[in-house]
Design a protein around this motif. Structure first.
Motif, PDB file in Angstrom:
ATOM      1  N   SER A 130      53.343  43.256  46.177  1.00 21.69           N
ATOM      2  CA  SER A 130      53.103  44.622  45.694  1.00 21.69           C
ATOM      3  C   SER A 130      51.759  45.071  46.234  1.00 21.69           C
ATOM      4  CB  SER A 130      53.127  44.683  44.166  1.00 21.69           C
ATOM      5  OG  SER A 130      51.994  44.051  43.632  1.00 21.69           O
ATOM      6  N   SER A 131      51.625  46.359  46.371  1.00 26.17           N
ATOM      7  CA  SER A 131      50.340  46.907  46.823  1.00 26.17           C
ATOM      8  C   SER A 131      50.048  48.179  46.043  1.00 26.17           C
ATOM      9  CB  SER A 131      50.360  47.175  48.326  1.00 26.17           C
ATOM     10  OG  SER A 131      51.294  48.174  48.629  1.00 26.17           O
ATOM     11  N   ARG A 132      48.770  48.416  45.846  1.00 28.46           N
ATOM     12  CA  ARG A 132      48.322  49.602  45.122  1.00 28.46           C
ATOM     13  C   ARG A 132      47.119  50.194  45.853  1.00 28.46           C
ATOM     14  NH1 ARG A 132      48.013  45.589  40.514  1.00 28.46           N
ATOM     15  NH2 ARG A 132      50.135  45.486  39.768  1.00 28.46           N
ATOM     16  N   LYS A 133      47.097  51.488  45.893  1.00 32.24           N
ATOM     17  CA  LYS A 133      45.947  52.186  46.475  1.00 32.24           C
ATOM     18  C   LYS A 133      44.790  52.149  45.474  1.00 32.24           C
ATOM     19  CE  LYS A 133      48.209  53.884  50.069  1.00 32.24           C
ATOM     20  NZ  LYS A 133      48.076  53.219  51.317  1.00 32.24           N
ATOM     21  N   TYR A 134      43.603  52.210  45.969  1.00 32.33           N
ATOM     22  CA  TYR A 134      42.442  52.216  45.081  1.00 32.33           C
ATOM     23  C   TYR A 134      42.393  53.474  44.218  1.00 32.33           C
ATOM     24  CZ  TYR A 134      40.774  48.163  47.629  1.00 32.33           C
ATOM     25  OH  TYR A 134      40.663  46.909  48.181  1.00 32.33           O
ATOM     26  N   SER A 135      43.013  54.532  44.686  1.00 31.14           N
ATOM     27  CA  SER A 135      43.051  55.765  43.904  1.00 31.14           C
ATOM     28  C   SER A 135      43.901  55.621  42.637  1.00 31.14           C
ATOM     29  CB  SER A 135      43.579  56.923  44.753  1.00 31.14           C
ATOM     30  OG  SER A 135      44.886  56.637  45.213  1.00 31.14           O
ATOM     31  N   GLU A 136      44.739  54.585  42.566  1.00 31.20           N
ATOM     32  CA  GLU A 136      45.577  54.341  41.389  1.00 31.20           C
ATOM     33  C   GLU A 136      44.824  53.638  40.261  1.00 31.20           C
ATOM     34  OE1 GLU A 136      49.456  52.571  42.212  1.00 31.20           O
ATOM     35  OE2 GLU A 136      49.218  53.154  44.310  1.00 31.20           O
ATOM     36  N   ILE A 137      43.637  53.133  40.543  1.00 25.79           N
ATOM     37  CA  ILE A 137      42.873  52.409  39.534  1.00 25.79           C
ATOM     38  C   ILE A 137      42.413  53.372  38.440  1.00 25.79           C
ATOM     39  CG2 ILE A 137      40.787  51.057  39.073  1.00 25.79           C
ATOM     40  CD1 ILE A 137      40.970  49.998  41.926  1.00 25.79           C
ATOM     41  N   LYS A 138      42.782  53.031  37.209  1.00 25.12           N
ATOM     42  CA  LYS A 138      42.386  53.845  36.044  1.00 25.12           C
ATOM     43  C   LYS A 138      41.014  53.417  35.527  1.00 25.12           C
ATOM     44  CE  LYS A 138      46.488  55.775  35.829  1.00 25.12           C
ATOM     45  NZ  LYS A 138      46.731  56.647  36.916  1.00 25.12           N
ATOM     46  N   ARG A 139      40.795  52.093  35.492  1.00 27.48           N
ATOM     47  CA  ARG A 139      39.509  51.557  35.044  1.00 27.48           C
ATOM     48  C   ARG A 139      39.461  50.070  35.356  1.00 27.48           C
ATOM     49  NH1 ARG A 139      40.107  51.274  28.491  1.00 27.48           N
ATOM     50  NH2 ARG A 139      42.216  50.490  28.482  1.00 27.48           N
ATOM     51  N   ILE A 140      38.286  49.522  35.227  1.00 28.29           N
ATOM     52  CA  ILE A 140      38.091  48.085  35.423  1.00 28.29           C
ATOM     53  C   ILE A 140      37.560  47.525  34.106  1.00 28.29           C
ATOM     54  CG2 ILE A 140      36.825  46.310  36.666  1.00 28.29           C
ATOM     55  CD1 ILE A 140      36.600  48.300  39.004  1.00 28.29           C
ATOM     56  N   LEU A 141      38.251  46.511  33.592  1.00 33.82           N
ATOM     57  CA  LEU A 141      37.810  45.829  32.385  1.00 33.82           C
ATOM     58  C   LEU A 141      37.377  44.422  32.762  1.00 33.82           C
ATOM     59  CD1 LEU A 141      40.697  46.830  29.926  1.00 33.82           C
ATOM     60  CD2 LEU A 141      38.427  47.853  30.103  1.00 33.82           C
ATOM     61  N   THR A 142      36.416  43.909  32.044  1.00 37.26           N
ATOM     62  CA  THR A 142      35.967  42.537  32.281  1.00 37.26           C
ATOM     63  C   THR A 142      35.754  41.836  30.950  1.00 37.26           C
ATOM     64  OG1 THR A 142      33.632  43.178  32.324  1.00 37.26           O
ATOM     65  CG2 THR A 142      34.777  43.137  34.435  1.00 37.26           C
ATOM     66  N   ASP A 143      35.856  40.524  30.985  1.00 40.27           N
ATOM     67  CA  ASP A 143      35.412  39.699  29.876  1.00 40.27           C
ATOM     68  C   ASP A 143      34.666  38.520  30.491  1.00 40.27           C
ATOM     69  OD1 ASP A 143      37.380  37.863  30.691  1.00 40.27           O
ATOM     70  OD2 ASP A 143      38.771  38.401  29.109  1.00 40.27           O
ATOM     71  N   LYS A 144      34.383  37.505  29.724  1.00 48.42           N
ATOM     72  CA  LYS A 144      33.571  36.400  30.228  1.00 48.42           C
ATOM     73  C   LYS A 144      34.237  35.612  31.347  1.00 48.42           C
ATOM     74  CE  LYS A 144      31.037  35.660  25.974  1.00 48.42           C
ATOM     75  NZ  LYS A 144      30.737  34.742  24.885  1.00 48.42           N
ATOM     76  N   GLU A 145      35.564  35.673  31.413  1.00 46.00           N
ATOM     77  CA  GLU A 145      36.270  34.826  32.367  1.00 46.00           C
ATOM     78  C   GLU A 145      37.184  35.571  33.335  1.00 46.00           C
ATOM     79  OE1 GLU A 145      38.273  31.741  30.221  1.00 46.00           O
ATOM     80  OE2 GLU A 145      36.529  31.346  28.968  1.00 46.00           O
ATOM     81  N   HIS A 146      37.241  36.920  33.251  1.00 48.01           N
ATOM     82  CA  HIS A 146      38.206  37.656  34.068  1.00 48.01           C
ATOM     83  C   HIS A 146      37.683  39.022  34.503  1.00 48.01           C
ATOM     84  CE1 HIS A 146      40.506  35.072  31.283  1.00 48.01           C
ATOM     85  NE2 HIS A 146      41.287  34.867  32.335  1.00 48.01           N
ATOM     86  N   ILE A 147      38.317  39.513  35.561  1.00 43.23           N
ATOM     87  CA  ILE A 147      38.198  40.918  35.963  1.00 43.23           C
ATOM     88  C   ILE A 147      39.616  41.473  35.926  1.00 43.23           C
ATOM     89  CG2 ILE A 147      37.664  42.520  37.840  1.00 43.23           C
ATOM     90  CD1 ILE A 147      35.645  40.422  38.875  1.00 43.23           C
ATOM     91  N   TYR A 148      39.791  42.611  35.248  1.00 42.84           N
ATOM     92  CA  TYR A 148      41.103  43.245  35.156  1.00 42.84           C
ATOM     93  C   TYR A 148      41.020  44.597  35.857  1.00 42.84           C
ATOM     94  CZ  TYR A 148      41.201  39.925  31.284  1.00 42.84           C
ATOM     95  OH  TYR A 148      41.105  38.794  30.514  1.00 42.84           O
TER      96      TYR A 148
END
Length: 179
Positions: A130-148
């Motif tokens: 699968s592929s997604r354009k960067y323009s599709e990103i709604k937000r970036i969430l992080t916690d201590k062990e991940h990037i979402y």
């Protein structure tokens, strides 16, 4: 940038906890339910106190004041003890009860994540990607062990930090520069 990603059950639980913890409506609902529970416990204790102290000679107003203070204090203490004080713990408890459903969400737990100049690619095997354009990103969430990298309410590229070989800052900076 290219990374080999392996997700486990805890990664999925962490993702859902992070998502639910960042939905304002969900947090507000939980706070309202806790407040309602405090009122119910306080009212119950207040009614029991009034019933038991009806003929103690203090008078109605004094019994009303004492019952209110005792009921509210015990109600707040009970909520803190019963609710484990944490919204995150509440979510984890709820999600762990639904382990079978969670496993069906993560049917593809090994993939290669590639961040190119134009898009984000997830390659699951030679034929499935699968592929997604960067323009599709709604937000970036992080916690201590991940990037979402969120492209929808529950649609995200989950990047465990253990799979990023210490490049998490570079990944975040790169993605933010493309948004």
């Amino acid at each position: 940038m290219k990374f080999n990603i392996t997700l486990n059950d805890q990664d999925i639980i962490d993702f859902l906890v992070c998502v639910f913890s960042n939905i304002p409506e969900s947090v507000q609902k939980y706070k309202a339910e806790r407040f309602f529970l405090i009122l119910v416990i306080s009212s119950s204790i207040f009614c029991i106190y009034l019933f038991l102290s009806y003929k103690n000679g203090f008078g109605f107003m004094m019994n009303l004041a004492i019952g209110s203070i005792v009921g509210l204090t015990i109600g707040i203490i009970a909520i803190l003890l019963l609710a484990k004080t944490s919204y995150k713990n509440f979510i984890i408890y709820t999600l762990k009860k639904r382990t079978k459903q969670l496993k069906s969400l993560c049917h593809k737990n090994q993939f290669t994540a590639e961040l190119t100049d134009t898009e984000m690619k997830e390659t699951f095997n030679d034929l499935d990607f699968s592929s997604r354009k960067y323009s599709e990103i709604k937000r970036i969430l992080t916690d201590k062990e991940h990037i979402y990298i969120m492209t929808g309410v529950f649609d995200a590229m989950i990047l465990p930090l253990r799979c990023l070989d210490g490049c998490e800052k570079e990944v975040l900076d790169f993605i933010r520069s493309k948004m």
